[in-house]
Scaffold this motif. Structure first.
Motif, PDB file in Angstrom:
ATOM      1  N   ALA A   1      20.041   3.557 -16.223  1.00 42.66           N
ATOM      2  CA  ALA A   1      21.052   4.402 -15.559  1.00 42.66           C
ATOM      3  C   ALA A   1      20.739   5.888 -15.749  1.00 42.66           C
ATOM      4  O   ALA A   1      20.786   6.674 -14.812  1.00 42.66           O
ATOM      5  CB  ALA A   1      22.436   4.066 -16.101  1.00 42.66           C
TER       6      ALA A   1
ATOM      7  N   GLY B   1      18.755   8.959 -15.820  1.00 46.68           N
ATOM      8  CA  GLY B   1      17.451   9.338 -15.274  1.00 46.68           C
ATOM      9  C   GLY B   1      17.533  10.701 -14.637  1.00 46.68           C
ATOM     10  O   GLY B   1      18.394  11.517 -14.975  1.00 46.68           O
ATOM     11  N   LEU B   2      16.652  10.911 -13.677  1.00 44.67           N
ATOM     12  CA  LEU B   2      16.640  12.200 -12.982  1.00 44.67           C
ATOM     13  C   LEU B   2      17.968  12.431 -12.280  1.00 44.67           C
ATOM     14  O   LEU B   2      18.402  13.560 -12.104  1.00 44.67           O
ATOM     15  CB  LEU B   2      15.496  12.213 -11.971  1.00 44.67           C
ATOM     16  N   GLY B   3      18.619  11.331 -11.892  1.00 43.94           N
ATOM     17  CA  GLY B   3      19.933  11.428 -11.253  1.00 43.94           C
ATOM     18  C   GLY B   3      20.933  12.141 -12.153  1.00 43.94           C
ATOM     19  O   GLY B   3      21.745  12.937 -11.689  1.00 43.94           O
ATOM     20  N   ASN B   4      20.882  11.857 -13.447  1.00 43.02           N
ATOM     21  CA  ASN B   4      21.831  12.498 -14.373  1.00 43.02           C
ATOM     22  C   ASN B   4      21.441  13.925 -14.680  1.00 43.02           C
ATOM     23  O   ASN B   4      22.261  14.828 -14.667  1.00 43.02           O
ATOM     24  CB  ASN B   4      21.853  11.772 -15.727  1.00 43.02           C
TER      25      ASN B   4
ATOM     26  N   TYR C   1      10.544   7.943  -6.578  1.00 43.34           N
ATOM     27  CA  TYR C   1      10.928   8.356  -7.930  1.00 43.34           C
ATOM     28  C   TYR C   1       9.683   8.653  -8.781  1.00 43.34           C
ATOM     29  O   TYR C   1       9.672   9.582  -9.579  1.00 43.34           O
ATOM     30  CB  TYR C   1      11.726   7.216  -8.556  1.00 43.34           C
TER      31      TYR C   1
ATOM     32  N   PHE D   1      23.833   5.889  -7.466  1.00 48.47           N
ATOM     33  CA  PHE D   1      22.450   6.132  -7.869  1.00 48.47           C
ATOM     34  C   PHE D   1      22.368   6.210  -9.387  1.00 48.47           C
ATOM     35  O   PHE D   1      21.484   5.642 -10.019  1.00 48.47           O
ATOM     36  CB  PHE D   1      21.963   7.444  -7.245  1.00 48.47           C
ATOM     37  N   SER D   2      23.341   6.917  -9.966  1.00 53.55           N
ATOM     38  CA  SER D   2      23.299   7.125 -11.406  1.00 53.55           C
ATOM     39  C   SER D   2      23.436   5.821 -12.184  1.00 53.55           C
ATOM     40  O   SER D   2      22.797   5.641 -13.217  1.00 53.55           O
ATOM     41  CB  SER D   2      24.404   8.102 -11.807  1.00 53.55           C
TER      42      SER D   2
ATOM     43  N   SER E   1      22.384   3.046 -11.202  1.00 51.53           N
ATOM     44  CA  SER E   1      21.280   2.170 -10.752  1.00 51.53           C
ATOM     45  C   SER E   1      21.776   0.937 -10.007  1.00 51.53           C
ATOM     46  O   SER E   1      21.257  -0.157 -10.197  1.00 51.53           O
ATOM     47  CB  SER E   1      20.432   1.685 -11.941  1.00 51.53           C
TER      48      SER E   1
ATOM     49  N   SER F   1      13.504  -0.805 -12.526  1.00 51.25           N
ATOM     50  CA  SER F   1      13.240  -1.186 -11.128  1.00 51.25           C
ATOM     51  C   SER F   1      11.947  -1.980 -11.008  1.00 51.25           C
ATOM     52  O   SER F   1      11.832  -2.865 -10.172  1.00 51.25           O
ATOM     53  CB  SER F   1      13.118   0.052 -10.240  1.00 51.25           C
TER      54      SER F   1
HETATM   55  N1  PHE Z   1      19.909   5.643 -12.283  1.00 47.99           N
HETATM   56  C1  PHE Z   1      18.677   6.323 -12.153  1.00 47.99           C
HETATM   57  C2  PHE Z   1      18.923   7.817 -12.282  1.00 47.99           C
HETATM   58  O1  PHE Z   1      20.011   8.246 -12.495  1.00 47.99           O
HETATM   59  C3  PHE Z   1      18.003   6.025 -10.853  1.00 47.99           C
HETATM   60  C4  PHE Z   1      17.838   4.578 -10.524  1.00 47.99           C
HETATM   61  C5  PHE Z   1      18.373   4.078  -9.351  1.00 47.99           C
HETATM   62  C6  PHE Z   1      17.165   3.729 -11.402  1.00 47.99           C
HETATM   63  C7  PHE Z   1      18.254   2.744  -9.045  1.00 47.99           C
HETATM   64  C8  PHE Z   1      16.997   2.384 -11.098  1.00 47.99           C
HETATM   65  C9  PHE Z   1      17.556   1.896  -9.937  1.00 47.99           C
HETATM   66  O2  PHE Z   1      18.028   8.595 -12.159  1.00 47.99           O
END
Ligand code: PHE
Length: 440
Positions: free
Chosen positions: A22, A24-27, A107, A224-225, A227, A332
């Protein structure tokens, strides 16, 4: 059934790995950027509401399907739909695999940028300013070198399996990530201009609350965050022992993810204001300049102005982002790998090689058609694939799955309200927001 599948050895291992997916770059990149552009605290507030109403139930539902089936997403969805329409279940599972590959392909490119930015200060320290500038500047060659490197690191961990690879590395990397994040926050908070950034991030600007895009952006960000939608949480759920309390565990994962996103906001936004204080232009008309390229454009400039210490801070910052990205790509990658191992009888090594080479091929295609394909893949995966799969999970658990579905069979009395919520409320809520995404 004799179960000799590899799996998580401990509850903590599972929570750290799922939180690693969860977080990741999204956060660290996406959340602060969105917050800064959508009224700071106002975005945070709407984000938290969407998180509780939709994203956490969706993550729970995804994990639940894998946890009950104890199998990879294609098999799990096929089994869940076996009494209604197994073909739909399996097809959705396969579409999920493509989603995972799509997600990994863009990604890994972005993650490669993080690694190269982390190398820049190292080159600087070694006295090679030209090389350092090369690491910091976008180029075709840079993508062609760092994307494969990142895919390779992911593959190394995946090849080792669940307990010895994913779990072991999540246990090492996640505490490191938290320590680096907190240290950076403290350091930045003491720089001139930081307080204004902290205020901008936390104090809601309610002028943005009526903006319909706010809910859409918040939902996209939350899905996205956490996952949701590529099967990563499903496959991790399947590696969890059957008697574990999934409600509690999924709440822990969501809590960790949210805390890290908020902490990242407390790092990035103040850092931008410190940069602004030093004369670097950060805002233009209430919007951050450079949008997504923000941290690459502004923060290295800020670190450069900090003198010697800036070299360490710059390295720590981009190393942190690289780690966060790595724990996300492993989840993933595990999705198609688990499928090939369990359903196609490939060895783990072979499966990882096939998946990594496929991701590499798609990444290279994106790199060579960057101007139109990069944005398009991100758009399809994040705005369409993730919410549609989330909706599908709700429908499977709520409506299509009977035998073995303890949530809906009423076997579990204390989960009755959650079951009703997933069955009736979630699909309607999600469809409403998604309708606005499509028509907006
Ligand atoms: N959750 C990850 C993030 O916040 C992105 C992600 C999306 C990872 C879907 C796995 C599956 O960056």
């Amino acid at each position: 059934m004799i179960n000799n599948r590899d799996g998580f050895q401990s509850r903590l291992g599972f929570v750290l790995a799922a939180a690693g997916s969860a977080i990741g770059l999204g956060n660290i990149w996406g959340f602060p950027t969105q917050a800064a552009n959508h009224g700071g605290g106002a975005f945070l507030l709407v984000y938290l509401i969407v998180l509780f109403l939709l994203a956490i139930p969706a993550m729970f539902t995804e994990m639940y399907i894998g946890h009950r089936a104890q199998a990879n997403p294609v098999k799990a969805l096929g089994e869940a739909c076996s009494e209604t329409n197994p073909l739909i279940g399996k097809t959705a599972g396969v579409i999920g695999l493509f989603g995972a590959i799509g997600m990994l392909s863009f990604y890994s490119i972005v993650a490669g940028w993080m690694v190269s930015h982390a190398m820049a200060p190292v080159a600087e320290m070694a006295g090679n300013t030209d090389l350092s500038a090369w690491f910091n500047n976008d180029s075709h060659l840079r993508n062609l070198i760092f994307t494969p490197i990142f895919i390779f690191f992911t593959a190394l961990i995946i090849m080792k399996g669940i307990s010895q690879g994913i779990e072991k590395w999540s246990r090492r990397l996640m505490p490191l990530l938290l320590t680096m994040l907190v240290s950076l926050i403290i350091y930045i908070a003491f720089q001139d201009g930081a307080v204004e950034g902290i205020k901008t991030f936390l104090i809601p600007d309610f002028a943005h609350i009526t903006d319909s895009k706010l809910v859409i952006s918040a939902m996209g960000q939350a899905f996205f965050s956490l996952s949701i939608g590529v099967g990563g949480m499903m496959v991790y759920g399947s590696y969890l022992k059957k008697d574990e309390n999934l409600v509690k565990l999924s709440l822990s994962v969501a809590a960790l993810d949210t805390v890290i996103a908020i902490l990242a906001g407390l790092l990035i936004i103040p850092a931008l204001f410190v940069a602004q204080h030093q004369g670097i232009q950060v805002y233009n008309d209430g919007q951050l300049v450079g949008q997504g390229q923000l941290i690459f454009g502004i923060l290295p400039q800020l670190f450069a102005q900090m003198g010697e210490i800036g070299v360490f801070v710059g390295f720590a910052f981009f190393f942190l982002l690289s780690i966060a990205a790595l724990t996300s790509t492993i989840s993933s990658t595990e999705v198609p790998v688990a499928y090939l191992v369990e359903s196609k009888f490939a060895s783990r090594k072979m499966a990882t090689t096939i998946v990594s080479l496929t991701v590499l091929a798609v990444s290279l295609t994106i790199i060579f058609n960057f101007s139109w394909l990069f944005g398009a893949v991100i758009n399809v995966v994040t705005n369409y694939h993730l919410p549609i799969m989330g909706l599908f999970y709700f429908i499977v658990v709520g409506w299509m799955w009977n035998r073995g579905n303890i949530l809906m069979s009423g076997e579990s009395k204390h989960l009755k309200y959650l079951a009703m919520y997933i069955k009736f409320v979630c699909p309607v809520l999600l469809t409403t927001v998604f309708y606005n995404v499509v028509t907006g």
